[in-house]
Structure formats: C-alpha cells, structure tokens
Design a protein around this motif. Sequence first.
Motif, PDB file in Angstrom:
ATOM      1  N   ARG A 149       0.809  -1.218   0.000  1.00 41.51           N
ATOM      2  CA  ARG A 149       0.000   0.000   0.000  1.00 41.51           C
ATOM      3  C   ARG A 149       0.843   1.268   0.000  1.00 41.51           C
ATOM      4  NH1 ARG A 149      -1.699   3.438   3.995  1.00 41.51           N
ATOM      5  NH2 ARG A 149      -3.684   4.539   3.631  1.00 41.51           N
ATOM      6  N   ALA A 150       1.837   1.334   0.874  1.00 46.69           N
ATOM      7  CA  ALA A 150       2.605   2.567   1.026  1.00 46.69           C
ATOM      8  C   ALA A 150       3.335   2.936  -0.261  1.00 46.69           C
ATOM      9  CB  ALA A 150       3.592   2.432   2.182  1.00 46.69           C
ATOM     10  N   LYS A 151       4.002   1.975  -0.869  1.00 44.60           N
ATOM     11  CA  LYS A 151       4.750   2.257  -2.084  1.00 44.60           C
ATOM     12  C   LYS A 151       3.812   2.553  -3.248  1.00 44.60           C
ATOM     13  CE  LYS A 151       8.464   2.389  -2.326  1.00 44.60           C
ATOM     14  NZ  LYS A 151       9.387   3.564  -2.235  1.00 44.60           N
ATOM     15  N   ALA A 152       2.683   1.842  -3.321  1.00 41.94           N
ATOM     16  CA  ALA A 152       1.725   2.100  -4.397  1.00 41.94           C
ATOM     17  C   ALA A 152       1.171   3.523  -4.303  1.00 41.94           C
ATOM     18  CB  ALA A 152       0.586   1.085  -4.342  1.00 41.94           C
ATOM     19  N   LEU A 153       0.848   3.960  -3.093  1.00 41.35           N
ATOM     20  CA  LEU A 153       0.336   5.321  -2.916  1.00 41.35           C
ATOM     21  C   LEU A 153       1.403   6.357  -3.243  1.00 41.35           C
ATOM     22  CD1 LEU A 153      -1.814   4.881   0.298  1.00 41.35           C
ATOM     23  CD2 LEU A 153      -2.635   5.628  -1.949  1.00 41.35           C
ATOM     24  N   GLU A 154       2.633   6.110  -2.826  1.00 38.79           N
ATOM     25  CA  GLU A 154       3.705   7.051  -3.132  1.00 38.79           C
ATOM     26  C   GLU A 154       3.881   7.194  -4.639  1.00 38.79           C
ATOM     27  OE1 GLU A 154       8.286   7.733  -1.689  1.00 38.79           O
ATOM     28  OE2 GLU A 154       7.728   5.734  -2.396  1.00 38.79           O
ATOM     29  N   MET A 155       3.920   6.074  -5.340  1.00 39.33           N
ATOM     30  CA  MET A 155       4.109   6.120  -6.780  1.00 39.33           C
ATOM     31  C   MET A 155       2.954   6.800  -7.495  1.00 39.33           C
ATOM     32  SD  MET A 155       5.614   2.314  -7.643  1.00 39.33           S
ATOM     33  CE  MET A 155       5.665   2.653  -9.413  1.00 39.33           C
ATOM     34  N   ALA A 156       1.720   6.442  -7.090  1.00 40.91           N
ATOM     35  CA  ALA A 156       0.545   6.944  -7.797  1.00 40.91           C
ATOM     36  C   ALA A 156       0.232   8.396  -7.465  1.00 40.91           C
ATOM     37  CB  ALA A 156      -0.659   6.061  -7.477  1.00 40.91           C
ATOM     38  N   LEU A 157       0.416   8.783  -6.217  1.00 44.10           N
ATOM     39  CA  LEU A 157       0.068  10.151  -5.815  1.00 44.10           C
ATOM     40  C   LEU A 157       1.106  11.164  -6.289  1.00 44.10           C
ATOM     41  CD1 LEU A 157      -1.222   9.534  -2.175  1.00 44.10           C
ATOM     42  CD2 LEU A 157      -2.603   9.989  -4.207  1.00 44.10           C
ATOM     43  N   LEU A 158       2.388  10.829  -6.149  1.00 43.61           N
ATOM     44  CA  LEU A 158       3.432  11.782  -6.504  1.00 43.61           C
ATOM     45  C   LEU A 158       3.756  11.780  -7.992  1.00 43.61           C
ATOM     46  CD1 LEU A 158       5.921  11.324  -3.524  1.00 43.61           C
ATOM     47  CD2 LEU A 158       4.203  13.119  -3.848  1.00 43.61           C
ATOM     48  N   GLY A 159       3.590  10.643  -8.650  1.00 41.82           N
ATOM     49  CA  GLY A 159       3.892  10.578 -10.070  1.00 41.82           C
ATOM     50  C   GLY A 159       5.351  10.791 -10.378  1.00 41.82           C
ATOM     51  N   ASP A 160       6.240  10.251  -9.531  1.00 40.60           N
ATOM     52  CA  ASP A 160       7.682  10.375  -9.740  1.00 40.60           C
ATOM     53  C   ASP A 160       8.232   9.122 -10.407  1.00 40.60           C
ATOM     54  OD1 ASP A 160       7.753  12.859  -8.515  1.00 40.60           O
ATOM     55  OD2 ASP A 160       8.262  12.035  -6.540  1.00 40.60           O
ATOM     56  N   LYS A 161       9.376   9.268 -11.061  1.00 43.38           N
ATOM     57  CA  LYS A 161      10.048   8.123 -11.660  1.00 43.38           C
ATOM     58  C   LYS A 161      10.588   7.190 -10.575  1.00 43.38           C
ATOM     59  CE  LYS A 161      11.708  10.741 -15.685  1.00 43.38           C
ATOM     60  NZ  LYS A 161      12.920  11.220 -16.404  1.00 43.38           N
ATOM     61  N   MET A 162      10.525   5.892 -10.858  1.00 46.03           N
ATOM     62  CA  MET A 162      11.132   4.891  -9.978  1.00 46.03           C
ATOM     63  C   MET A 162      12.234   4.191 -10.758  1.00 46.03           C
ATOM     64  SD  MET A 162       9.534   1.469  -8.197  1.00 46.03           S
ATOM     65  CE  MET A 162       8.935   2.202  -6.675  1.00 46.03           C
ATOM     66  N   SER A 163      13.446   4.239 -10.248  1.00 48.72           N
ATOM     67  CA  SER A 163      14.587   3.623 -10.923  1.00 48.72           C
ATOM     68  C   SER A 163      14.469   2.103 -10.921  1.00 48.72           C
ATOM     69  CB  SER A 163      15.885   4.037 -10.240  1.00 48.72           C
ATOM     70  OG  SER A 163      15.989   3.408  -8.964  1.00 48.72           O
ATOM     71  N   ALA A 164      15.280   1.478 -11.753  1.00 51.43           N
ATOM     72  CA  ALA A 164      15.278   0.018 -11.824  1.00 51.43           C
ATOM     73  C   ALA A 164      15.669  -0.600 -10.488  1.00 51.43           C
ATOM     74  CB  ALA A 164      16.221  -0.445 -12.931  1.00 51.43           C
ATOM     75  N   ASP A 165      16.686  -0.054  -9.843  1.00 53.59           N
ATOM     76  CA  ASP A 165      17.104  -0.609  -8.554  1.00 53.59           C
ATOM     77  C   ASP A 165      16.019  -0.453  -7.502  1.00 53.59           C
ATOM     78  OD1 ASP A 165      19.577  -1.507  -9.424  1.00 53.59           O
ATOM     79  OD2 ASP A 165      20.606   0.369  -8.925  1.00 53.59           O
ATOM     80  N   ASP A 166      15.325   0.683  -7.503  1.00 59.31           N
ATOM     81  CA  ASP A 166      14.230   0.879  -6.556  1.00 59.31           C
ATOM     82  C   ASP A 166      13.071  -0.068  -6.857  1.00 59.31           C
ATOM     83  OD1 ASP A 166      15.602   2.794  -5.157  1.00 59.31           O
ATOM     84  OD2 ASP A 166      14.606   4.505  -6.105  1.00 59.31           O
TER      85      ASP A 166
END
Length: 254
Positions: A149-166
């Motif tokens: 949940r936490a990571k999904a919300l961070e990704m969806a709400l902020l709309g920031d790039k996530m690197s391959a390692d992350d």
Amino acid sequence: MRYELDHGVATLRLNRPDRLNAVTFEMLDLIRASLLRAVRDGARAVLLTGEGRAFCSGADLAGRSDGPETDPADSLEYHYNPLAETLSKLPIPIVTAINGPAAGAGVGIALGGDIIVMAKSAYLLLAFSNIGLVPDCGATWLVAKSAGRAKALEMALLGDKMSADDALNAGLVARVVEDDALLPTAQALAQRLAAKPTIALGLIRAQIKGALNNTLSETLSVEASHQRIAGRTADFREGVAAFLQKRAPEFKGR
C-alpha cells in the motif's frame, strides 16, 4: 507490433519507437491479439519488450482519435481492460524485458508479465496524477499487490520516476541487469520456460494470482484441483520417468 516465433518462444515487440511505443487503441488490441496468436501457434512462452529506447510511454495523448468529451472509462472497458485480462489469464508464461521507460499504461503492461527483467537505465512512472487521471491497465492491482500500500500510494500520488534498482527493492521486478544484457537474459529465461511442462506453468500462473486474494483454505482447494489436472498430463509422466531414470526430462507441453 513485431511478432516472431522461434523454438517455442513468441517474441512480441512494441513497435512505435518514434513515439516511445505509446499505445493507441489499435495497438492495445494488437498486443492482445498477438498474445492470443502465440497460444494458437503453439508457443510455450512469451517474451514481451519494446523497440528503441523505451518500453512503453503510456497512452498516445497526442494521437488520440477521441475528443475531450469522450468518457475515458469507455477506452478502459473496450481496450485496456481486455489486454490486462489477457495478460493475466494467458495459459503460458510471460517474460517482460523492460528496455527503457515504462510509464502510465506501460507500467501495467510491463508488470503483467511473470518474470520481469529490467534494464538498469530504465524506470517506471505512474504518471496519471500528473495529468489528472488515475492508474489503469491493472497497474493499481499489480503495484499494490507487489510493492504494498505505502509504495503504491507514493508512486501513484506523486507521479515520480522509480529507478530500476528501486523497482527491484520494492518487489516490482525480478531482476535488474546491465542494458546490453537485458535481451540475452530475458531470452534465456523465456527459453527455459518454453522447455518446461507448459500446462503446469499455466496452472501455476493462475494459482499464484488466486493466492493473492484467497484464504489458505481456498488456496488449498485450488492446489488440489490444479494438481489433479497436472497429474494427468504426459509431461508429469515424463518428469517422473526422467527422475527415476536419472536423466533430464524432455517436456512436450502436453
């Protein structure tokens, strides 16, 4: 879309490199049709990747044929959702090779595979909130189930790039490799899968998907049902015979 079948592996390449493989309705339908074609052609594994420097940049907003008054939900119902369902229900395994940026719907397409290999320079981007929309093409479920949940919300709400390692650390992809090793790694994995007992692999796909939502008791029931099917296959008989004869099995996908 480029389609090639070789030694049981159907390779599908999103092929609009000039548009970073941005998807149109027609392209979404073609991806789905190509996946189904792979099954009809007798493929035992699929390798899905993109041409050029991107995997998929999401919907082709510049090339949209619908107007602003069109209900976006219609495009999901008739184009995006059928593709997401096909990726999920395909009876053969899928290796995804994320060769570059996967954004918007491209995240859902990329994460719809079973074994996901990502180039070190690639990234994921749930860009929907940046244009006033919500995640689609199954990305909500895929990211939340994999990363939580936490990571999904961070990704969806902020709309920031996530690197391959992350993405690897978040549990969204299985492997991260150097860019020049991406296709050889993904091809080797697809070939390994194509040499395995195909019916059992399809049942495993469905079984893992169900386990994400089922109770233990429900999962035990599914395991028993699937084991009954797998136990009646020629590949199971070959696997046992090979074990007893101390040789490598030769599975035929039957």
